[in-house]
Design an enzyme around this catalytic site. Structure first.
Site, PDB file in Angstrom:
ATOM      1  N   ASP A 120       0.853  -1.179   0.000  1.00 39.22           N
ATOM      2  CA  ASP A 120       0.000   0.000   0.000  1.00 39.22           C
ATOM      3  C   ASP A 120       0.898   1.240   0.000  1.00 39.22           C
ATOM      4  O   ASP A 120       2.099   1.151   0.298  1.00 39.22           O
ATOM      5  CB  ASP A 120      -0.892  -0.043   1.236  1.00 39.22           C
ATOM      6  N   ASP A 125      -0.298   5.109   1.012  1.00 38.41           N
ATOM      7  CA  ASP A 125      -0.562   6.079   2.075  1.00 38.41           C
ATOM      8  C   ASP A 125      -0.641   5.402   3.439  1.00 38.41           C
ATOM      9  O   ASP A 125      -1.419   4.471   3.640  1.00 38.41           O
ATOM     10  CB  ASP A 125      -1.867   6.820   1.785  1.00 38.41           C
TER      11      ASP A 125
END
Length: 213
Positions: free
Chosen positions: A11, A13
């Site tokens: 991922d 953020d």
């Protein structure tokens, strides 16, 4: 516990980049502009912007409101910084066996990685590439497909419950990063305080474990 994998899907953020303050700043401004109670964003992290806006506003307003929050986040991306150990973690994964899978758009993802000084891997899956964002498994399944790796041979590194749910639904093991949520909220196989605590042995099958720095 040591996880074995042929590829690592990460991922962005809250996992590779610290964009929490930037995101909060932009969405608070957006909420004021569109008269939305910020409390309605409580479970929004990890979902696509399009899904969030569609849940908050009537249909005729969505297109312009979506363009506005994208504009705000792109402008504010210069404030984003890397998570501790993010560059080193990416570098520890062999090329062709790593991918970034984010709920953000391609433009926002590129801006945030650039501001954080991170070189994007060869495979980056964004909200622009999928019909259904996290917690649906489509983004992680697409990441595995683009790498040519079976989903069950992938390990995901994630900070958000919605992203972890997506990884689980895709049949992937998960390393949870404690940044935007508490450890007890992360239903992960391993939990790390930051990317700096994630160790990957890249010789042969990838071996993933968590070691305190």
């Amino acid at each position: 516990m040591v996880l074995k994998a042929d590829a690592i899907l990460l991922d962005l953020d809250g996992t590779l980049v610290d964009s929490t303050d930037s995101i909060a700043r932009c969405w608070l401004r957006w909420c004021r502009q569109y008269d939305v109670d910020p409390a309605r964003l409580a479970d929004a992290h990890g979902r696509t912007t399009a899904d969030i806006v569609a849940d908050l506003l009537p249909g005729p307003m969505v297109s312009a409101a979506l363009a506005r929050i994208d504009e705000m986040e792109i402008e504010d991306a210069v404030t984003v910084r890397p998570m501790p150990g993010a560059a080193e973690l990416l570098a520890s994964i062999p090329a062709g066996r790593r991918a970034v899978v984010t709920s953000g758009s391609a433009v926002i993802a590129a801006a945030r990685m650039r501001a954080a000084g991170l070189t994007p891997p060869g495979v980056v899956v964004t909200a622009d590439d999928v019909l259904r964002g996290k917690p649906h498994p489509e983004p992680y399944l697409l990441g595995a497909q683009r790498l040519g790796i079976e989903p069950g041979r992938c390990v995901v590194v994630e900070d958000a419950p919605s992203g972890i749910a997506a990884a689980r639904a895709a049949g992937m093991a998960v390393v949870g990063i404690v940044s935007t949520h508490e450890a007890r909220q992360l239903e992960a196989d391993l939990v790390a305080g930051s990317p700096a605590e994630v160790r990957i042995d890249g010789t042969g099958p990838l071996l993933v474990d968590v070691t305190a720095p």
